[in-house]
Design a protein around this motif. Structure first.
Motif, PDB file in Angstrom:
ATOM      1  N   HIS A 125      22.542 -10.382 -17.570  1.00  0.00           N
ATOM      2  CA  HIS A 125      22.799  -8.971 -17.891  1.00  0.00           C
ATOM      3  C   HIS A 125      21.557  -8.136 -17.665  1.00  0.00           C
ATOM      4  N   PHE A 126      21.760  -6.969 -17.101  1.00  0.00           N
ATOM      5  CA  PHE A 126      20.650  -6.073 -16.797  1.00  0.00           C
ATOM      6  C   PHE A 126      20.924  -4.711 -17.433  1.00  0.00           C
ATOM      7  N   ASN A 127      19.842  -3.997 -17.807  1.00  0.00           N
ATOM      8  CA  ASN A 127      20.051  -2.639 -18.340  1.00  0.00           C
ATOM      9  C   ASN A 127      19.236  -1.600 -17.580  1.00  0.00           C
ATOM     10  N   SER A 128      18.648  -2.018 -16.455  1.00  0.00           N
ATOM     11  CA  SER A 128      17.909  -1.028 -15.675  1.00  0.00           C
ATOM     12  C   SER A 128      17.781  -1.488 -14.229  1.00  0.00           C
ATOM     13  N   VAL A 129      17.527  -0.543 -13.361  1.00  0.00           N
ATOM     14  CA  VAL A 129      17.285  -0.890 -11.954  1.00  0.00           C
ATOM     15  C   VAL A 129      16.202   0.032 -11.392  1.00  0.00           C
ATOM     16  N   LEU A 130      15.261  -0.573 -10.679  1.00  0.00           N
ATOM     17  CA  LEU A 130      14.233   0.196  -9.968  1.00  0.00           C
ATOM     18  C   LEU A 130      14.600   0.183  -8.492  1.00  0.00           C
ATOM     19  N   LEU A 131      14.715   1.375  -7.902  1.00  0.00           N
ATOM     20  CA  LEU A 131      15.008   1.483  -6.465  1.00  0.00           C
ATOM     21  C   LEU A 131      13.711   1.745  -5.719  1.00  0.00           C
ATOM     22  N   ASN A 132      13.482   0.987  -4.659  1.00  0.00           N
ATOM     23  CA  ASN A 132      12.308   1.191  -3.794  1.00  0.00           C
ATOM     24  C   ASN A 132      12.816   1.526  -2.400  1.00  0.00           C
ATOM     25  N   TYR A 133      12.249   2.581  -1.832  1.00  0.00           N
ATOM     26  CA  TYR A 133      12.653   3.012  -0.481  1.00  0.00           C
ATOM     27  C   TYR A 133      11.440   2.909   0.437  1.00  0.00           C
ATOM     28  N   TYR A 134      11.479   1.915   1.340  1.00  0.00           N
ATOM     29  CA  TYR A 134      10.416   1.709   2.331  1.00  0.00           C
ATOM     30  C   TYR A 134      10.874   2.431   3.588  1.00  0.00           C
ATOM     31  N   ARG A 135      10.236   3.563   3.889  1.00  0.00           N
ATOM     32  CA  ARG A 135      10.731   4.417   4.972  1.00  0.00           C
ATOM     33  C   ARG A 135      10.477   3.831   6.351  1.00  0.00           C
ATOM     34  N   ASN A 136       9.388   3.096   6.496  1.00  0.00           N
ATOM     35  CA  ASN A 136       9.019   2.510   7.794  1.00  0.00           C
ATOM     36  C   ASN A 136       7.977   1.421   7.554  1.00  0.00           C
ATOM     37  N   GLU A 137       7.373   0.948   8.641  1.00  0.00           N
ATOM     38  CA  GLU A 137       6.422  -0.175   8.559  1.00  0.00           C
ATOM     39  C   GLU A 137       5.156   0.149   7.757  1.00  0.00           C
ATOM     40  N   ARG A 138       4.888   1.451   7.552  1.00  0.00           N
ATOM     41  CA  ARG A 138       3.688   1.806   6.797  1.00  0.00           C
ATOM     42  C   ARG A 138       3.918   1.751   5.293  1.00  0.00           C
ATOM     43  N   ASP A 139       5.176   1.695   4.866  1.00  0.00           N
ATOM     44  CA  ASP A 139       5.452   1.594   3.432  1.00  0.00           C
ATOM     45  C   ASP A 139       5.339   0.137   2.988  1.00  0.00           C
ATOM     46  N   SER A 140       4.927  -0.056   1.734  1.00  0.00           N
ATOM     47  CA  SER A 140       4.596  -1.404   1.259  1.00  0.00           C
ATOM     48  C   SER A 140       4.618  -1.448  -0.262  1.00  0.00           C
ATOM     49  N   MET A 141       4.435  -2.656  -0.791  1.00  0.00           N
ATOM     50  CA  MET A 141       4.205  -2.823  -2.227  1.00  0.00           C
ATOM     51  C   MET A 141       3.121  -3.862  -2.409  1.00  0.00           C
ATOM     52  N   GLY A 142       2.089  -3.513  -3.150  1.00  0.00           N
ATOM     53  CA  GLY A 142       0.959  -4.421  -3.360  1.00  0.00           C
ATOM     54  C   GLY A 142       1.386  -5.670  -4.115  1.00  0.00           C
ATOM     55  N   MET A 143       0.558  -6.714  -4.015  1.00  0.00           N
ATOM     56  CA  MET A 143       0.846  -7.969  -4.708  1.00  0.00           C
ATOM     57  C   MET A 143       0.787  -7.721  -6.222  1.00  0.00           C
ATOM     58  N   LYS A 158       2.440 -14.150  -7.765  1.00  0.00           N
ATOM     59  CA  LYS A 158       2.512 -12.716  -7.466  1.00  0.00           C
ATOM     60  C   LYS A 158       3.405 -12.560  -6.251  1.00  0.00           C
ATOM     61  N   HIS A 159       3.911 -11.356  -6.044  1.00  0.00           N
ATOM     62  CA  HIS A 159       4.706 -11.098  -4.835  1.00  0.00           C
ATOM     63  C   HIS A 159       4.466  -9.659  -4.383  1.00  0.00           C
ATOM     64  N   GLY A 160       4.751  -9.407  -3.116  1.00  0.00           N
ATOM     65  CA  GLY A 160       4.558  -8.053  -2.588  1.00  0.00           C
ATOM     66  C   GLY A 160       5.121  -7.950  -1.183  1.00  0.00           C
ATOM     67  N   ILE A 161       5.160  -6.706  -0.680  1.00  0.00           N
ATOM     68  CA  ILE A 161       5.671  -6.436   0.674  1.00  0.00           C
ATOM     69  C   ILE A 161       4.515  -5.812   1.455  1.00  0.00           C
ATOM     70  N   ALA A 162       4.047  -6.529   2.483  1.00  0.00           N
ATOM     71  CA  ALA A 162       2.903  -6.023   3.256  1.00  0.00           C
ATOM     72  C   ALA A 162       3.356  -4.979   4.285  1.00  0.00           C
ATOM     73  N   LYS A 163       2.420  -4.117   4.659  1.00  0.00           N
ATOM     74  CA  LYS A 163       2.676  -3.212   5.790  1.00  0.00           C
ATOM     75  C   LYS A 163       2.826  -4.072   7.043  1.00  0.00           C
ATOM     76  N   SER A 164       3.370  -3.484   8.093  1.00  0.00           N
ATOM     77  CA  SER A 164       3.537  -4.237   9.334  1.00  0.00           C
ATOM     78  C   SER A 164       2.968  -3.428  10.492  1.00  0.00           C
ATOM     79  N   THR A 165       2.530  -4.134  11.533  1.00  0.00           N
ATOM     80  CA  THR A 165       2.052  -3.417  12.721  1.00  0.00           C
ATOM     81  C   THR A 165       3.217  -3.168  13.673  1.00  0.00           C
ATOM     82  N   ARG A 166       4.320  -3.876  13.455  1.00  0.00           N
ATOM     83  CA  ARG A 166       5.513  -3.732  14.285  1.00  0.00           C
ATOM     84  C   ARG A 166       6.388  -2.636  13.685  1.00  0.00           C
ATOM     85  N   HIS A 167       7.105  -1.866  14.511  1.00  0.00           N
ATOM     86  CA  HIS A 167       7.952  -0.793  13.972  1.00  0.00           C
ATOM     87  C   HIS A 167       9.031  -1.361  13.053  1.00  0.00           C
TER      88      HIS A 167
END
Ligand SMILES: O=C(O)CCC(=O)C(=O)O
Ligand SMILES: [Fe+2]
Length: 205
Positions: A103-121, A180-189
């Motif tokens: 069961h969940f009572n909240s949600v966080l939405l993340n919008y990565y617009r392109n390869e420059r968007d990321s989330m740190g570890m 830890k986990h994260g989403i790195a930036k990319s050099t590819r489009h």
């Protein structure tokens, strides 16, 4: 013709001292793409500021947080103001809860617009998530790689886990203590990706 076969069995990811499971085809590619378009258009996205080494930066992605009334949550040092559930998100939450048997009572939405968007570890180990947080993460749109890195002493272990559109990832048990986990930036489009992390926020002690 849509040849999509929904699958209901999670695959356990080989990560020591963790409980990470992936359901690659929770939503069909068609439904995932439609949902992504709806969420991009309908969500009041925010771009929060973060402080890195005392300097102000804009977060490299857009976010929105929805929850039941009365939930308090501090994320990356930011006290979040929750929005009330929309019918679309409430319906999605019910489907995710059924798949995860949680069961969940909240949600966080993340919008990565392109390869420059990321989330740190980071680890999702805020006290309000409790000692063993259960987080269900739904990915829509461009496939991005979720990087895992072990915490603490000893040789650093890493794992790269691509998250396809429509996939559902479950992190529970001691995962946040040891990794830890994260989403790195990319050099590819990279095209747009929306990610939803369903969480259970506990009331203040
Ligand atoms: O975008 C992702 O897959 C990761 C999201 C995440 O780690 C978070 O919201 O805490
Ligand atoms: Fe996270």
């Amino acid at each position: 013709m849509d040849l999509f076969q929904p699958s209901s069995s999670f695959t356990r990811i080989a990560l020591h001292d963790a409980d990470v499971r992936l359901l690659p085809a929770f939503l069909s590619p068609t439904e995932a793409a439609q949902l992504q378009q709806q969420l991009i258009a309908q969500t009041p996205w925010r771009c929060d500021e973060i402080f890195v080494w005392g300097k102000r930066h804009l977060q490299p992605r857009l976010v929105a947080w929805y929850s039941d009334e009365g939930c308090r949550y501090t994320y990356s040092g930011i006290q979040m103001q929750p929005l009330p559930w929309t019918p679309l998100l409430a319906d999605l939450k019910a489907r995710v809860e059924q798949a995860c048997e949680a069961h969940f009572n909240s949600v966080l939405l993340n919008y990565y617009r392109n390869e420059r968007d990321s989330m740190g570890m980071h680890s999702d180990d805020e006290p309000e998530l409790g000692p063993q947080p259960c987080i269900a993460s739904l990915s829509l749109g461009e496939e991005r790689v979720l990087s895992f890195a072990s915490r603490g002493i000893g040789p650093r272990r890493t794992l790269r886990l691509p998250l396809p559109s429509g996939s559902l990832l479950l992190m529970q048990g001691d995962t946040q203590h040891h990794w830890k986990h994260g989403i790195a930036k990319s050099t590819r489009h990279m095209a747009a990706r929306v990610n939803l992390t369903f969480r259970r926020i506990l009331p203040p002690a």
